[in-house]
Design a protein around this motif. Structure first.
Motif, short mmCIF file in Angstrom:
data_model
loop_
_atom_site.label_atom_id
_atom_site.label_comp_id
_atom_site.label_asym_id
_atom_site.label_seq_id
_atom_site.Cartn_x
_atom_site.Cartn_y
_atom_site.Cartn_z
N THR A 1 -6.06 -2.27 -1.23
CA THR A 1 -7.41 -2.14 -1.91
C THR A 1 -8.43 -3.36 -2.35
O THR A 1 -9.68 -3.09 -2.04
N TRP B 1 -3.10 7.38 -5.63
CA TRP B 1 -1.91 6.46 -4.82
C TRP B 1 -2.60 4.98 -3.72
O TRP B 1 -2.55 4.03 -4.59
N ASN B 2 -4.55 5.43 -4.10
CA ASN B 2 -4.44 4.47 -2.99
C ASN B 2 -5.18 2.95 -4.61
O ASN B 2 -5.18 1.93 -4.05
N VAL C 1 -0.67 4.04 0.50
CA VAL C 1 -1.07 5.11 1.61
C VAL C 1 -1.27 4.33 3.05
O VAL C 1 -1.70 5.06 3.74
N HIS C 2 -0.67 3.63 3.20
CA HIS C 2 -0.70 3.37 4.54
C HIS C 2 0.32 3.65 5.85
O HIS C 2 1.74 4.30 5.09
N LYS D 1 0.79 12.75 -3.75
CA LYS D 1 -0.27 11.65 -2.49
C LYS D 1 -1.15 12.95 -2.05
O LYS D 1 -2.48 12.25 -2.63
N SER E 1 -3.09 0.54 -5.00
CA SER E 1 -2.01 -0.21 -3.28
C SER E 1 -3.34 -1.52 -3.92
O SER E 1 -3.94 -1.35 -3.25
N SER F 1 4.33 2.92 5.00
CA SER F 1 4.99 3.19 3.49
C SER F 1 6.02 4.49 3.90
O SER F 1 5.41 5.09 4.40
N GLY G 1 2.07 -2.43 4.83
CA GLY G 1 0.54 -3.25 4.59
C GLY G 1 0.35 -4.32 4.69
O GLY G 1 -0.47 -4.93 4.30
N PRO H 1 -4.62 11.59 -4.08
CA PRO H 1 -4.29 10.62 -3.28
C PRO H 1 -5.52 8.99 -3.43
O PRO H 1 -5.04 8.19 -3.67
N ALA H 2 -6.46 9.33 -4.17
CA ALA H 2 -6.93 8.20 -4.77
C ALA H 2 -6.55 7.61 -6.19
O ALA H 2 -6.45 6.09 -6.35
N SER I 1 0.98 -1.57 -0.33
CA SER I 1 0.02 -0.20 0.22
C SER I 1 0.70 1.01 -0.46
O SER I 1 2.12 1.29 0.98
#
Length: 320
Positions: A248, A241-242, A210-211, A234, A245, A214, A270, A238-239, A208
């Motif tokens: 997700t 980057w998520n 966004v964890h 990020k 991952s 990270s 993650g 952010p969407a 991940s």
């Protein structure tokens, strides 16, 4: 936007000419550079050399996809001993921060796995200086489909395909494995063939971006490798980057997965949450960690041989 900024990042560059493609490529991550770095703390390590086996056939610089004038290449190593057929296949993705590295770094791994009976392929893909995300994943998916389409040529079983990656390649391997059939990646080549894999092997790749664990996304001193790959920070996106991952997408449709990790914890950000999701979905996951080991452990002895053994034992269990 981050893509319009000029980053004063020192790079060692060479001219790469590959299938009509010429570009300045970041060569900051090589097996030798990783060796010199690790040698300071691990003076007894050795680079694993290539080797030749009479039971393994090699075909190098094969084009698996052409995008415009760009020919994307892979190398094939597969068993040819008497009676060899229906071998499980392994697609191997190199690391290098989505920006550097080269598929040839994992030729020794592919050769050793082929000698054990696996049709193994080292794949090249477009790095961030050439094309932003998701181009690299699109390439990996094209390679997976090409391998499946050519199963008779390499005497492999199209229903026993594993995707394996190291570092950035580990992240890509898991993302490719958990997004089978996703239309946004079903582009480029062999799009009428399934990109489904039956097993995933992650060698120290993040789960991940966004964890909290990270290390990617800190652009305070210079852009992080992931920022350069995504073309946006990020904070700005952010969407994205998520969505990139693997965590997700973890769940009931995830293939069995093997994690082999160094002692550098941030390199598997993650992972524990990923495994928790798989446990809830009753999906098999296995973890092996080498204590006191560098991030690039899989390129060197004394960690290379046990890494191969872990891979072999895991796949024998999955494909029994």
């Amino acid at each position: 936007m981050i893509r319009n900024m000029i980053f004063k990042t020192p790079l060692f560059i060479i001219l790469l000419i590959c299938g009509g493609f010429a570009s300045a490529q970041d060569t900051s991550f090589t097996t030798y550079s990783a060796f010199k770095k690790a040698l300071k703390m691990y003076p007894d390590i050795k680079i694993v050399p290539e080797f030749v086996s009479p039971n393994v056939k090699e075909e190098r610089n094969l084009t698996y996809c052409t995008i415009g004038d760009r020919e994307l290449k892979l190398d094939a190593f597969y068993p040819v001993h008497k009676g060899a057929k229906d071998a499980p296949a392994i697609l191997i993705i190199h690391g290098g921060g989505w920006r550097s590295g080269n598929r040839t770094q994992h030729i020794p791994l592919a050769q050793h796995l082929a000698a054990l009976g696996y049709a193994s392929f080292t794949v090249g893909y477009r790095l961030s200086e050439e094309a932003l995300y998701p181009a690299g994943i699109v390439d990996v998916k094209s390679a997976l489909r090409w391998v499946r389409k050519n199963h008779k040529r390499f005497k492999l079983n199209p229903d026993k395909i594993t995707v394996l990656g190291f570092s950035a390649g580990g992240q890509m391997a898991v993302l490719a494995g958990v997004t089978a059939g996703h239309a946004e990646f079903n582009l480029a080549c062999s799009t009428n063939v399934s990109d489904q894999v039956q097993a995933i092997i992650d060698l120290d790749g993040t789960l991940s971006f966004v964890h909290p664990e990270s290390g990617e996304g800190d652009d305070s001193k210079k852009p992080s490798a992931a920022t350069l790959w995504f073309g946006a920070s990020k904070v700005d996106n952010p969407a994205l980057w998520n969505a990139a991952s693997p965590l997700t997408y973890a769940g009931k449709n995830t293939p069995p997965i093997l994690f082999i990790n160094s002692s550098v914890d941030r390199m598997h950000a993650g992972r524990n949450d990923f495994i928790k999701k798989l446990d809830e979905a009753n999906v098999y996951a296995e973890v092996h960690t080498f204590p006191d080991s560098p991030h690039a452990f899989c390129l060197f002895d004394p960690w290379f041989t046990p890494t191969v053994n872990y891979i072999d034992a895991f796949l024998k269990k999955i494909f029994k």
